[in-house]
Write a protein that holds these residues in place. Sequence first.
Motif, PDB file in Angstrom:
ATOM      1  N   LYS A 226       1.017  -1.175  -0.111  1.00 18.89           N
ATOM      2  CA  LYS A 226      -0.143  -0.078  -0.119  1.00 18.89           C
ATOM      3  C   LYS A 226       0.845   1.300  -0.165  1.00 18.89           C
ATOM      4  O   LYS A 226       0.625   2.312  -0.576  1.00 18.89           O
ATOM      5  CB  LYS A 226      -0.655  -0.241   1.339  1.00 18.89           C
ATOM      6  CG  LYS A 226      -1.913  -1.025   1.128  1.00 18.89           C
ATOM      7  CD  LYS A 226      -2.972  -0.827  -0.071  1.00 18.89           C
ATOM      8  CE  LYS A 226      -4.175  -1.545  -0.217  1.00 18.89           C
ATOM      9  NZ  LYS A 226      -4.972  -1.423  -1.290  1.00 18.89           N
ATOM     10  N   THR A 227       1.796   1.174   0.758  1.00 15.77           N
ATOM     11  CA  THR A 227       2.849   2.444   0.752  1.00 15.77           C
ATOM     12  C   THR A 227       3.398   2.705  -0.545  1.00 15.77           C
ATOM     13  O   THR A 227       3.523   3.832  -1.070  1.00 15.77           O
ATOM     14  CB  THR A 227       4.029   2.019   1.744  1.00 15.77           C
ATOM     15  OG1 THR A 227       3.389   1.877   3.045  1.00 15.77           O
ATOM     16  CG2 THR A 227       4.710   3.425   1.843  1.00 15.77           C
ATOM     17  N   THR A 230       0.832   4.090  -3.086  1.00 19.26           N
ATOM     18  CA  THR A 230       0.649   5.612  -2.836  1.00 19.26           C
ATOM     19  C   THR A 230       1.895   6.414  -3.558  1.00 19.26           C
ATOM     20  O   THR A 230       1.667   7.392  -3.937  1.00 19.26           O
ATOM     21  CB  THR A 230       0.509   5.853  -1.363  1.00 19.26           C
ATOM     22  OG1 THR A 230      -0.505   5.088  -1.050  1.00 19.26           O
ATOM     23  CG2 THR A 230       0.153   7.337  -0.822  1.00 19.26           C
TER      24      THR A 230
END
Length: 264
Positions: A226-227, A230
């Motif tokens: 997820k990091t 993003t």
Amino acid sequence: MNLIHVIILAIIEGITEFLPVSSTGHMIIASSVMGIAADPFVKLFTIAIQLGAILSVVILYWKRFLQSVNFYLKLFIAFIPAAVFGVLFSKKIDALLESVYVVGITLFVGGIILLFVDKWFNKPTVKQEKDISNLTAFKIGFFQCLAMIPGTSRSAATIVGGMTQKLNRTAAAEFSFFLAVPTMFAATAKKLYDFHKEGHIFTGEEIKLLAIGNVIAFIVAMLAIKTFITFLERKGFKIFGWYRIIVGAIIIGLMLSGHQLQNI
């Protein structure tokens, strides 16, 4: 290989599996630095540890894996080139997996490419996985074959491959994640088969180390995916390119200065 080695390698795997920096390359470097002795289990571990990280994709994107048969058809089509090349060149691939020097060179070269991909492919027309055609999936599959050279990065190869086919960064990254599932499952199954075919039998300690490593890789990868998505949407690939260049240059510099880095 002891428990500390396993924890360190699992954390490295979880962080780097889906980043365009080569998880296998980093584990080869870390194994060399920690002086982990070369043996069949260590070579198996560097492949099998990826299953934990791959499971994180299935959990995070579980709805995608339930959406349609066409989704699996595209993954199968994209997987075909790597399956064929893997069978044909398995011995050469195993030999390359032992070399820290190969990792240094491919990290450096791949880093230069990542500095420019955002400019080269800045007019995407495909923004979702469902819009990827079977032919496009097949073409991306050929890019994945480049990752058989350690240090190239399966993630980098498939993401860049996707961008050459007009995918935007997010769609290319997510399709790379999905394609990792059948690819790494097959690679692990093949490695396990070879391990037992050669007469090796897991000890209780080795089973424990594999289990711990996969659990840690799974947890760390859940956070990393997820990091990364993003960050990728906001910043692109340039920072990963510079990182690869710096790490690759250090390895090449050590090599040219006469330092003997231990292969695994």
